[in-house]
Write an enzyme that holds these catalytic residues in place. Structure first.
Site, mmCIF file in Angstrom:
data_model
loop_
_atom_site.group_PDB
_atom_site.id
_atom_site.type_symbol
_atom_site.label_atom_id
_atom_site.label_comp_id
_atom_site.label_asym_id
_atom_site.label_seq_id
_atom_site.Cartn_x
_atom_site.Cartn_y
_atom_site.Cartn_z
ATOM 1 N N HIS A 1 -6.543 27.939 -9.982
ATOM 2 C CA HIS A 1 -6.166 28.931 -11.413
ATOM 3 C C HIS A 1 -4.380 28.582 -11.997
ATOM 4 C CE1 HIS A 1 -8.917 32.245 -10.595
ATOM 5 N NE2 HIS A 1 -9.590 31.918 -10.585
ATOM 6 N N GLU B 1 -1.483 29.651 -10.717
ATOM 7 C CA GLU B 1 -0.910 29.790 -9.642
ATOM 8 C C GLU B 1 -0.650 29.406 -8.327
ATOM 9 O OE1 GLU B 1 -3.098 32.201 -11.337
ATOM 10 O OE2 GLU B 1 -2.026 34.129 -10.948
ATOM 11 N N CYS C 1 -4.671 37.474 -9.990
ATOM 12 C CA CYS C 1 -5.662 37.809 -9.042
ATOM 13 C C CYS C 1 -5.767 37.921 -7.559
ATOM 14 C CB CYS C 1 -7.509 37.222 -10.050
ATOM 15 S SG CYS C 1 -7.086 35.652 -8.810
ATOM 16 N N CYS D 1 -4.982 34.622 -6.133
ATOM 17 C CA CYS D 1 -3.759 33.904 -6.419
ATOM 18 C C CYS D 1 -2.381 34.940 -5.606
ATOM 19 C CB CYS D 1 -3.224 34.044 -7.589
ATOM 20 S SG CYS D 1 -4.483 33.221 -8.384
#
Length: 345
Positions: free
Chosen positions: A54, A56, A84, A87
């Site tokens: 992701h 992040e 999420c 993260c």
């Protein structure tokens, strides 16, 4: 800090656009320390084959490498979409001082939308959170991306005729697991709509330039996996094997009425399909019971059929094998086997 936050969120939005250009969900992130961007990232799980990639996580990894420390105290993470749970927890482990996000994520957001991990005292959290920075721009970018994806899917969709049925793809998962044992990969699987609007499914195995490819016709109660044990030796010998599911069978569309299934109609579909693939002369391999189709196929293909080989039943999987029933979950899906079973009797 509104002006400063806007500036760094704009950097994250630029990275989100890069993700969109790569076909990834458009989320971007930057890590900032003392006014300097020390980590950048955008969504890339698809292109990298990494479910943790992701935006992040990518930005945090780069920042940790740049600073030589996995603890990113005095750093702020700017991300265009609410993190999420994965993260959010990574941000807490990194000891970030702040997380600033753009648009909320009502389905998976872990900064307040679904759950607020940053507010859990048992996690010893010390990371401040602020949302809604340039939220409209982040939301519009996401909406445009998913609208384009839906439009592409609609353009690629192959509608089903009212007089036909289509077995869900989930019904074939177990079959493809078995196919791996035969050395048959899903990449060999193809489906295309024929001129009458019904989709035909087939396998294309072996070199495309092989001379005299095999056209493998399954029996009246079976479909392509019947050929599973027979195919690997031919492909290893350099042969090309074309293995269709006749209309009404396997992963092909299934007309509801048995009256559809005449030898002439099946032969016409196969002839059109071979023309589409630019297949010239070929050999026909016949599973037990497939002989019913041969006269009509000869009439359509003429001299393109250079040889006909009846394959003994022991060389093939028996149609009675339980998992071969997968494409025929109810009576409506079985019009083909009913019609062809009677024709081959």
């Amino acid at each position: 800090m509104s002006g400063t936050d806007d500036r760094y969120m704009a950097e994250a939005l630029a990275l989100a656009r890069q993700a969109a250009e790569a076909g990834e969900v458009p989320v971007g992130a930057v890590v900032v320390r003392d006014g300097v961007i020390v980590g950048r990232g955008h969504n890339q799980p698809v292109t990298s084959g990494d479910p943790t990639a992701h935006a992040e996580i990518v930005a945090l990894r780069e920042a940790a490498r740049a600073l030589g420390n996995y603890r990113l105290t005095d750093c702020t993470l700017y991300v265009t979409l609410e993190p999420c749970a994965m993260c959010a927890q990574a941000a807490l482990h990194a000891r970030l001082s702040r997380v600033v996000y753009g648009a909320p994520e009502p389905r998976t957001g872990a900064a307040g939308s679904v759950v607020d991990l940053f507010a859990q005292p048992l996690l010893n959290a010390h990371t401040a959170v602020q949302g809604g920075v340039l939220a409209t721009a982040a939301r519009d970018l996401l909406r445009a991306f998913f609208a384009q994806r839906r439009a592409q899917r609609r353009a690629q969709a192959q509608p089903l005729r009212d007089d036909a049925l289509r077995t869900p793809a989930s019904a074939f998962h177990a079959v493809w697991q078995r196919a791996a044992a035969w050395g048959i990969a899903a990449a060999a699987s193809h489906t295309a709509a024929m001129p009458d609007g019904l989709r035909l499914h087939w396998l294309d195995l072996g070199p495309a330039d092989a001379t005299l490819p095999w056209l493998c016709l399954h029996g009246p109660m079976a479909w392509w996996p019947q050929w599973g044990p027979w195919l690997p030796p031919r492909v290893a010998a350099g042969d090309r094997c074309l293995v269709p599911d006749l209309i009404g069978f396997g992963q092909s569309d299934k007309p509801k009425k048995p009256a559809w299934h005449t030898p002439q109609r099946h032969a016409a579909v196969l002839s059109d399909w071979l023309d589409t693939l630019a297949v010239g002369p070929c050999r026909v391999a016949l599973a037990p019971g497939a002989e019913w189709l041969l006269p009509a196929l000869r009439a359509r293909l003429g001299e393109r059929i250079r040889a006909e080989v009846a394959v003994p039943a022991p060389d093939l999987l028996p149609p009675a094998a339980q998992w071969l029933d997968a494409p025929f979950p109810d009576r409506g899906h079985r019009a083909g086997p009913r019609a062809l079973g009677a024709a081959a009797a």
